[in-house]
Design a protein around this motif. Structure first.
Motif, PDB file in Angstrom:
ATOM      1  N   GLU A 192       0.818  -1.205   0.000  1.00 17.14           N
ATOM      2  CA  GLU A 192       0.000   0.000   0.000  1.00 17.14           C
ATOM      3  C   GLU A 192       0.861   1.269   0.000  1.00 17.14           C
ATOM      4  OE1 GLU A 192      -3.375   0.271  -0.208  1.00 17.14           O
ATOM      5  OE2 GLU A 192      -3.343  -1.894  -0.537  1.00 17.14           O
ATOM      6  N   TYR A 198     -12.385 -12.578  10.701  1.00 15.17           N
ATOM      7  CA  TYR A 198     -11.653 -11.707   9.781  1.00 15.17           C
ATOM      8  C   TYR A 198     -11.568 -12.334   8.395  1.00 15.17           C
ATOM      9  CZ  TYR A 198      -7.797  -9.587   7.308  1.00 15.17           C
ATOM     10  OH  TYR A 198      -7.035  -9.010   6.326  1.00 15.17           O
ATOM     11  N   SER A 249     -13.648 -10.452   5.589  1.00 16.84           N
ATOM     12  CA  SER A 249     -12.813  -9.667   4.675  1.00 16.84           C
ATOM     13  C   SER A 249     -12.909 -10.204   3.247  1.00 16.84           C
ATOM     14  CB  SER A 249     -11.365  -9.627   5.140  1.00 16.84           C
ATOM     15  OG  SER A 249     -10.773 -10.899   5.066  1.00 16.84           O
ATOM     16  N   SER A 271     -16.227  -8.606   2.051  1.00 19.60           N
ATOM     17  CA  SER A 271     -16.359  -7.161   2.185  1.00 19.60           C
ATOM     18  C   SER A 271     -15.612  -6.417   1.085  1.00 19.60           C
ATOM     19  CB  SER A 271     -15.820  -6.729   3.546  1.00 19.60           C
ATOM     20  OG  SER A 271     -15.904  -5.333   3.672  1.00 19.60           O
ATOM     21  N   LYS A 272     -16.258  -5.409   0.571  1.00 24.76           N
ATOM     22  CA  LYS A 272     -15.610  -4.497  -0.378  1.00 24.76           C
ATOM     23  C   LYS A 272     -15.116  -3.253   0.351  1.00 24.76           C
ATOM     24  CE  LYS A 272     -16.828  -6.838  -4.098  1.00 24.76           C
ATOM     25  NZ  LYS A 272     -16.286  -8.148  -3.999  1.00 24.76           N
ATOM     26  N   ASP A 273     -15.459  -3.138   1.628  1.00 27.33           N
ATOM     27  CA  ASP A 273     -15.106  -1.987   2.442  1.00 27.33           C
ATOM     28  C   ASP A 273     -13.742  -2.219   3.092  1.00 27.33           C
ATOM     29  OD1 ASP A 273     -14.970   0.199   4.103  1.00 27.33           O
ATOM     30  OD2 ASP A 273     -16.739  -0.331   5.292  1.00 27.33           O
ATOM     31  N   THR A 274     -12.725  -1.522   2.601  1.00 30.59           N
ATOM     32  CA  THR A 274     -11.366  -1.674   3.113  1.00 30.59           C
ATOM     33  C   THR A 274     -11.276  -1.278   4.577  1.00 30.59           C
ATOM     34  OG1 THR A 274     -10.525  -1.155   0.915  1.00 30.59           O
ATOM     35  CG2 THR A 274      -8.964  -1.020   2.724  1.00 30.59           C
ATOM     36  N   THR A 275     -11.969  -0.226   4.964  1.00 28.46           N
ATOM     37  CA  THR A 275     -11.932   0.230   6.351  1.00 28.46           C
ATOM     38  C   THR A 275     -12.476  -0.842   7.282  1.00 28.46           C
ATOM     39  OG1 THR A 275     -12.167   2.533   5.666  1.00 28.46           O
ATOM     40  CG2 THR A 275     -12.705   2.026   7.957  1.00 28.46           C
ATOM     41  N   SER A 304     -12.490  -4.053   6.778  1.00 30.77           N
ATOM     42  CA  SER A 304     -11.508  -5.136   6.832  1.00 30.77           C
ATOM     43  C   SER A 304     -10.347  -4.788   7.756  1.00 30.77           C
ATOM     44  CB  SER A 304     -10.968  -5.445   5.436  1.00 30.77           C
ATOM     45  OG  SER A 304     -11.965  -6.004   4.632  1.00 30.77           O
ATOM     46  N   ILE A 305      -9.900  -3.540   7.685  1.00 35.40           N
ATOM     47  CA  ILE A 305      -8.794  -3.097   8.540  1.00 35.40           C
ATOM     48  C   ILE A 305      -9.214  -3.123  10.010  1.00 35.40           C
ATOM     49  CG2 ILE A 305      -7.403  -1.078   9.171  1.00 35.40           C
ATOM     50  CD1 ILE A 305      -7.188  -0.489   6.159  1.00 35.40           C
ATOM     51  N   GLY A 353      -4.235   7.649   6.366  1.00 40.52           N
ATOM     52  CA  GLY A 353      -4.870   6.374   6.707  1.00 40.52           C
ATOM     53  C   GLY A 353      -5.271   6.323   8.169  1.00 40.52           C
TER      54      GLY A 353
END
Length: 138
Positions: A45, A82, A86, A89-93, A95-96, A131
């Motif tokens: 990233e 997780y 994950s 999920s398409k939502d990166t936040t 997943s994080i 981030g």
């Protein structure tokens, strides 16, 4: 009778502490693999570098082997959630933040108390300033 029961309880507690102390190093060594995986992914990233897939898979296999042997029930459950969530999920936040939950369970298993930490605090260590702002605002 009370003295015998008290003695048995004390002995049981002492044995649990001794077992936990003996297992601590192995747990720590096993959990370090997930930190190495996170660092490899964050390098991707941050620097646009593609992590070596073979290296990533080897570390993931080592982590999972150690998770089975040394992981607490709560760490295994957090990791399972997780992985499932994950993938969908398409939502990166999101997943994080799920990964942050895994890290909290690992730290709890190693004896840390993070109940006052905000969601995202642990994983934000690996993020740049923007981030961090995005994750910690949630």
């Amino acid at each position: 009778m009370t003295i015998v029961i008290g003695g048995l309880f004390t002995h049981s507690q002492t044995m649990k502490r001794e077992i936990n102390a003996r297992h601590f190093q192995s747990k720590k060594d096993g959990y370090i693999h997930i930190i190495e995986i996170i660092v490899l992914l964050m390098m991707k990233e941050a620097f646009g570098e593609k992590p070596n897939e073979d290296q990533l898979m080897k570390k993931m296999i080592e982590f999972k082997k150690n998770l089975i042997i040394w992981g607490s029930r709560d760490v295994i459950k957090a990791w399972e959630e997780y992985e499932i969530d994950s993938q969908n999920s398409k939502d990166t936040t999101a997943s994080i933040l799920m990964l942050d939950s895994v890290l909290k369970e690992i730290r709890k298993d190693l004896g840390h108390s993070d109940h006052n930490m905000k969601a995202g605090s642990l994983v934000s260590v690996f993020l740049d300033t923007d981030g961090k702002r995005d994750i910690l605002r949630k």
